[in-house]
Scaffold this motif. Sequence first.
Motif, PDB file in Angstrom:
ATOM      1  N   VAL A 232       0.827  -1.204   0.000  1.00 50.86           N
ATOM      2  CA  VAL A 232       0.000   0.000   0.000  1.00 50.86           C
ATOM      3  C   VAL A 232       0.862   1.255   0.000  1.00 50.86           C
ATOM      4  N   THR A 233       0.299   2.338  -0.445  1.00 50.62           N
ATOM      5  CA  THR A 233       0.945   3.649  -0.408  1.00 50.62           C
ATOM      6  C   THR A 233      -0.085   4.678   0.044  1.00 50.62           C
ATOM      7  N   GLY A 234       0.385   5.884   0.319  1.00 48.13           N
ATOM      8  CA  GLY A 234      -0.533   6.926   0.765  1.00 48.13           C
ATOM      9  C   GLY A 234      -0.413   7.188   2.241  1.00 48.13           C
ATOM     10  N   LEU A 235      -1.521   7.543   2.870  1.00 47.78           N
ATOM     11  CA  LEU A 235      -1.548   7.949   4.274  1.00 47.78           C
ATOM     12  C   LEU A 235      -2.523   7.092   5.056  1.00 47.78           C
ATOM     13  N   TYR A 236      -2.051   6.598   6.217  1.00 47.81           N
ATOM     14  CA  TYR A 236      -2.900   5.777   7.081  1.00 47.81           C
ATOM     15  C   TYR A 236      -2.670   6.124   8.543  1.00 47.81           C
TER      16      TYR A 236
END
Length: 345
Positions: A232-236
């Motif tokens: 996964v990539t992005g913001l969590y």
Amino acid sequence: MTVFVTGATGVFGRRIVDELTDRNRTVVGLSRDADGDAAVRDSGGVPVRGDVLDQDGLRSAADAAGDRSGEAVDAVIHAATRLPPAERTTAEYWERNDEVRREGARNLVAALGDDVDRFVFPSVVWVARQPDGSCFDETAERHPDRATRSAAEVEDFLADAAADHGFDPLILRTGFFYGPDDHTTRSFAENLRSGDLPIVGGGILGRKDAELSMLHVDDAGCAVAAAVDAGVTGLYHVVDDEPVTVADYLRTFAYLLDAPEPSRVPWWLARPFAGKDAVRFMTSPMPTSSEKFRADVGWEPDYPTYREGLEQVVEAWRADGTLAELRGDEDADTGTRTNAVENTV
């Protein structure tokens, strides 16, 4: 996959290395001395010498990583910090941590950014806590303060650098760490035992309790490895299942430690001896959830609430003698208390 990890010798970093190697990933851990080398090896990783504040040294470390692993580095995890002590902090302490976060990220991108597919940065959820104390998620506006300013800056830097260097950024904002080998957790325990850690409340009379989002450090390491595995990539946001008030957390911890129940003081009375950073942290709510992360990654915490997590901390201390040391006796047994924790709050 070969993963390059900074902060690999720390409480958090060792768990990241251990979890990734358990998933059959090749992990190269940055180390600064022989003790650090041993810590990386003990976690299953391959140590390389270097410092995040030395860009040329990082390039050499990256070359050594390829030589020792036999593979090119695919992902970088920048988990290095230089956090202030749990006791009262100063601006100088935060500046050191800011430098490691901010300059470390810049040096890593300069040294490795053109060659890796992903860059992972463990940030903190309280960078986005809301002024009104309401629940927030990954879409919320950030409100960084002195303690979180550099985390926000690294988040922004990686978003900009990704376009120039061709990697995918992954930001994992974690809850407040605790664990048996965490310095702050140990400091809390010592001060609870001595009666020197009060419940700091908001409002004039100190009766307003802030909800904090927590995360056992074991679950934090597992979450990072799971995210890398899932691609996964992005913001969590990565936190446990249940935000907890400072009052409930400290009272439960005191109960498990057989320590006196902590007293309560208003924020304005605590600030002169605790410092404004600690008081702001204890009195500013940060309730959030991991709903998005769970849906995309399938991660579940082993310690879903602070209750199970604190039980594990105390059990670990009982097994290794730390609890007896804290209590000042030779034979500490908290079995009955750990089984009854859910009835304490």
